[in-house]
Design a protein around this motif. Structure first.
Motif, mmCIF file in Angstrom:
data_model
loop_
_atom_site.group_PDB
_atom_site.id
_atom_site.type_symbol
_atom_site.label_atom_id
_atom_site.label_comp_id
_atom_site.label_asym_id
_atom_site.label_seq_id
_atom_site.Cartn_x
_atom_site.Cartn_y
_atom_site.Cartn_z
ATOM 1 N N TRP A 13 0.941 -1.072 -0.026
ATOM 2 C CA TRP A 13 0.046 -0.087 0.005
ATOM 3 C C TRP A 13 0.672 1.320 -0.024
ATOM 4 C CZ3 TRP A 13 -4.420 -1.292 4.017
ATOM 5 C CH2 TRP A 13 -5.142 -2.570 3.708
ATOM 6 N N LYS A 14 2.130 1.263 0.286
ATOM 7 C CA LYS A 14 3.092 2.161 0.161
ATOM 8 C C LYS A 14 2.657 3.307 1.166
ATOM 9 C CE LYS A 14 4.684 0.913 -4.409
ATOM 10 N NZ LYS A 14 5.152 1.392 -5.646
ATOM 11 N N CYS A 15 2.756 4.584 0.767
ATOM 12 C CA CYS A 15 2.246 5.807 2.034
ATOM 13 C C CYS A 15 1.014 6.252 1.255
ATOM 14 C CB CYS A 15 3.512 6.709 1.670
ATOM 15 S SG CYS A 15 3.310 7.961 3.034
ATOM 16 N N GLY A 95 14.338 -3.795 0.603
ATOM 17 C CA GLY A 95 15.078 -3.699 -0.548
ATOM 18 C C GLY A 95 14.154 -3.039 -1.477
ATOM 19 N N HIS A 96 13.074 -2.604 -1.284
ATOM 20 C CA HIS A 96 12.072 -2.238 -2.371
ATOM 21 C C HIS A 96 12.812 -0.965 -3.116
ATOM 22 C CE1 HIS A 96 8.713 -0.137 -4.340
ATOM 23 N NE2 HIS A 96 8.165 -1.125 -4.179
ATOM 24 N N SER A 97 12.552 -0.847 -4.141
ATOM 25 C CA SER A 97 13.474 0.017 -5.124
ATOM 26 C C SER A 97 13.303 1.709 -4.562
ATOM 27 C CB SER A 97 12.832 0.137 -6.677
ATOM 28 O OG SER A 97 11.734 0.493 -6.957
ATOM 29 N N TYR A 165 10.882 -9.859 -7.940
ATOM 30 C CA TYR A 165 11.545 -8.970 -8.888
ATOM 31 C C TYR A 165 10.653 -7.756 -9.398
ATOM 32 C CZ TYR A 165 12.971 -7.861 -13.764
ATOM 33 O OH TYR A 165 13.482 -7.002 -15.048
ATOM 34 N N GLU A 166 11.095 -6.672 -9.271
ATOM 35 C CA GLU A 166 10.327 -5.489 -9.568
ATOM 36 C C GLU A 166 11.405 -4.519 -10.398
ATOM 37 O OE1 GLU A 166 8.738 -4.044 -5.562
ATOM 38 O OE2 GLU A 166 7.030 -5.040 -6.574
ATOM 39 N N PRO A 167 11.254 -4.712 -11.830
ATOM 40 C CA PRO A 167 12.065 -3.763 -12.595
ATOM 41 C C PRO A 167 11.582 -2.495 -12.268
ATOM 42 C CG PRO A 167 10.214 -5.063 -13.975
ATOM 43 C CD PRO A 167 10.275 -5.462 -12.459
ATOM 44 N N ILE A 171 7.614 0.170 -12.046
ATOM 45 C CA ILE A 171 7.015 0.427 -10.588
ATOM 46 C C ILE A 171 6.321 1.895 -11.124
ATOM 47 C CG2 ILE A 171 7.265 1.068 -8.541
ATOM 48 C CD1 ILE A 171 9.392 -1.091 -8.358
ATOM 49 N N GLY A 172 4.899 1.713 -10.893
ATOM 50 C CA GLY A 172 4.213 2.987 -10.847
ATOM 51 C C GLY A 172 4.132 3.580 -12.221
ATOM 52 N N THR A 173 4.476 3.054 -13.182
ATOM 53 C CA THR A 173 4.591 3.612 -14.614
ATOM 54 C C THR A 173 3.411 3.233 -15.614
ATOM 55 O OG1 THR A 173 6.125 1.991 -15.451
ATOM 56 C CG2 THR A 173 7.233 3.876 -14.424
ATOM 57 N N GLY A 211 5.316 -4.515 -10.478
ATOM 58 C CA GLY A 211 5.667 -3.398 -11.729
ATOM 59 C C GLY A 211 4.352 -3.201 -12.347
ATOM 60 N N SER A 212 3.736 -2.691 -12.016
ATOM 61 C CA SER A 212 2.359 -2.084 -12.868
ATOM 62 C C SER A 212 1.176 -3.509 -13.095
ATOM 63 C CB SER A 212 2.857 -1.557 -14.142
ATOM 64 O OG SER A 212 3.189 -0.189 -14.127
ATOM 65 N N VAL A 213 1.374 -4.392 -12.270
ATOM 66 C CA VAL A 213 0.509 -5.386 -12.543
ATOM 67 C C VAL A 213 -0.933 -4.960 -12.069
ATOM 68 C CG1 VAL A 213 -0.123 -7.559 -11.216
ATOM 69 C CG2 VAL A 213 2.092 -7.217 -11.647
HETATM 70 O O1 LIG Z 1 6.230 -1.298 -6.067
HETATM 71 C C1 LIG Z 1 5.625 -2.247 -6.308
HETATM 72 C C2 LIG Z 1 4.784 -2.040 -7.645
HETATM 73 O O2 LIG Z 1 3.845 -1.089 -7.802
HETATM 74 P P1 LIG Z 1 2.698 -0.796 -8.799
HETATM 75 O O3 LIG Z 1 2.038 -1.737 -8.969
HETATM 76 O O4 LIG Z 1 2.032 0.525 -8.706
HETATM 77 O O5 LIG Z 1 3.704 -0.520 -10.201
HETATM 78 N N1 LIG Z 1 5.359 -3.278 -5.340
HETATM 79 O O6 LIG Z 1 5.859 -3.145 -4.480
#
Ligand SMILES: O=C(COP(=O)(O)O)NO
Length: 250
Positions: A13-15, A95-97, A165-167, A171-173, A211-213
């Protein structure tokens, strides 16, 4: 889908969230029908962990989004593994990017965090992944293997680890990796584990993609032999869509 364990889907859920929005999200998750053979965790912001833990179905476990590298003490702003366990937290994302590239956490520090969390009984969702410029330079495997080695150098065992594995470029793109791109890296990660840890760990560990799932692309990704689940950001804030993603991971 490889690995011999259950599949694994995490909601990061991040911030994000408020008491009210999280109450609605939990209500949607509690009413969702979730496939039995998928382990499901959600990672609220620290301040909402109790609210979620005290209201969500026990079908879903709680993860933290970070933890301190050792016992608690004079570390202003940090949250210790012991404190997380005190609140019923079972997993921690490390280790999240966003912590690597925004906060500046380095491989060795992340590895030590993982080693301490595991030694204290938390499960670790160990994140790896390359920047776009690293992929374009043909360094994807080098970067992921270097990040894996930092975990391997510090963890007491691989029993309670899920690799995500999160390229970073996905992520978020909205630019999700193709199933082939993700599968290629998952196979390489599993191969690295076989060569550097053990064949048993390599075959059993869950390697999940993030990554944008979303609800529209999860099914095609889930068909890949070495994608054992997902770590979901934005789409995990929408209960019904997150349930769709969970149920695709079988
Ligand atoms: O950071 C992510 C992926 O984020 P999104 O699904 O919003 O790309 N997971 O930890």
């Amino acid at each position: 889908m490889a690995g011999t364990g259950k599949f694994f889907v995490g909601g990061n859920w991040k911030c994000n969230g408020t008491k009210d929005s999280i109450s609605k999200l939990v209500s949607d998750l509690n009413s969702a029908k979730l496939e039995a053979d998928v382990d499901v965790v959600v990672a609220p912001p620290f301040v909402y962990i109790d609210q979620v833990k005290n209201s969500i179905t026990d079908r879903i476990e709680i993860s933290a989004q970070n933890s301190w590298v050792g016992k608690g003490g004079a570390f202003t702003g940090e949250i210790s593994v012991e404190q997380l366990k005190d609140h019923g937290v079972k997993w921690v994302i490390l280790g999240h990017s966003e912590r690597r590239h925004i906060i500046g956490e380095k491989d060795e520090f992340i590895g030590k965090k993982a080693g301490y969390a595991l030694s204290e009984g938390l499960g670790v969702i160990a994140c790896i992944g390359e920047l776009l410029e690293e992929r374009e330079a043909g360094k994807t495997f080098d970067v992921c293997f270097q990040q894996l080695k930092a975990f391997a150098d510090a963890v007491p065992s691989w029993d309670n680890i899920v690799i995500a594995y999160e390229p970073v470029w996905a992520i978020g793109t909205g630019k999700v990796a193709t199933p082939q791109q993700a599968q290629e890296v998952h196979v390489a990660v599993r191969g690295w584990l076989k060569n550097n840890v053990s064949a048993e760990v390599a075959s059993k560990i869950r390697i999940i993609y993030g990554g944008s799932v979303n609800g529209g692309n999860c099914a095609e990704l889930a068909k890949q032999e070495d994608i054992d689940g997902f770590l979901v950001g934005g789409a995990s804030l929408k209960g019904p869509e997150f349930a769709t993603i969970v149920n695709s991971a079988t």
